[in-house]
Design a protein around this motif. Sequence first.
Motif: not given
Lengths: 152, 302
Positions: B8, B10, B104-107, B109, B126-128
């Motif tokens: 990310s 961040n 898939i979002e967070g995959s 991480r 749609a995440n990063q």
Amino acid sequence: MKEIKELKVNAIKNGTVIDHIPAKSLFKVISILNLDKIDTHVTFGTNLESKRLGLKSIIKISDKFFENDEINKIALIAPEAKLNIIKDYNVVEKKIVEVPDNIVGIVKCVNPKCVTNHEKITTKFKVVSKQHVSLKCHYCEKITEQENIEIY
Amino acid sequence: MKNKSLVSINDFTKEECLRIIELAGEFEKNPVQDILKGKVVATLFFEPSTRTRLSFESAVNKLGGRIIGFSETASTSVSKGESLKDTIKTVANYSDLIVMRHPIEGSARYASEVSMVPVVNAGDGANQHPTQTLLDLFSIKKTQGTLENLNICMVGDLKYGRTVHSLLIAMSDFNATFNFISPKTLQMPSEYKKLLDEKGLKYYEHEEIHDTFKHADIVYVTRVQKERFSDPIDYEKVKNAFIVKNKMLEGTKPNLKVMHPLPRVNEIDTDVDDNEKAYYFQQAKNGVYTRQAIVASILGLI
Ligand SMILES: [Zn+2]
């Protein structure tokens, strides 16, 4: 009034009494605190009348004293819970629960596209607001708001 | 940054972002080297994204590294129901770094937590999409000479566009002023406006392009997609209002650059392409240098 309540759930000699649990959350509290797996006496009363909560539950656990981290896990579903620490039939300490800074497990991520809803993964959240609870998912980074909190 | 996954934007501090930009500039001067000799980079694309995959593969190839991987999952064990964890753990045995794209979002991480080798997120739903953000920063720095105090217009779908969200977060460290130009239903979400409020940065919202480009240093365009509208009539009403045309660039600042993450459909008229302010194809080229910088620094080779 107090005496009647005490009759419904027996007093304990040593241990912890958790009061003011919303009646509908009783079994979730039992499961979050793993009370279904401990080997000391656990008694509970439920659907007791409460002015504030409507119907409440109370749990008494003999010979069990919780760490703050452990007990704070129930803050999301029983934010008004009060703990009485009992030693030799006397209340020696009172505690209230507090929403922790991080939540591991317990809550489902609100985002249907989140990896935690697709693979076997323990959820992790950072608590970004405690007043109106909002949780930021460690994985998908989406926010789960208090009104959408769903407990596993 | 050695062995640090990039999941990310961040995760990277302002200093780390600046370091990547600086290194990308070095690779631009000297793009063919053999510093990745003997290294294997896996590109795992659980959904197709030809542009991003080719950009990474070009970056690795130019540095002498080898690529393994897949560009879609139909012919892999994933289609037989293998878990993401098992796929990642297996591929980590064969490679020095994993580049992963997944719907898939967070995959990403999660992959970085189960992988023995660092993971670079090439987009998780749609995440990063942090390498896009870093190449955007490199492009802005390169064309403007600085990242500080710039006026940035963001045009199009600002609600769902992850590239504009990440760019906003990154640029909020550099005292930017923002103009948001979008249909009412696709406005910048409040969480990002709140972030700007907290940092004391100025932003303005508009529902038409009109003269918003006048003071802009960067115009960043994203596509307004039909499927974002529940009512097709609403789409018809706005679809032409957010197309950037060459004549809109008249009277704008000489240093202005028009950027777009690509692929473009019609949101930038082709009559802009020959304008020297059009920058989206160079922007894509900058992606290769930026990814060289990212891969080389995570592998600890520079
Ligand atoms: Zn999530």
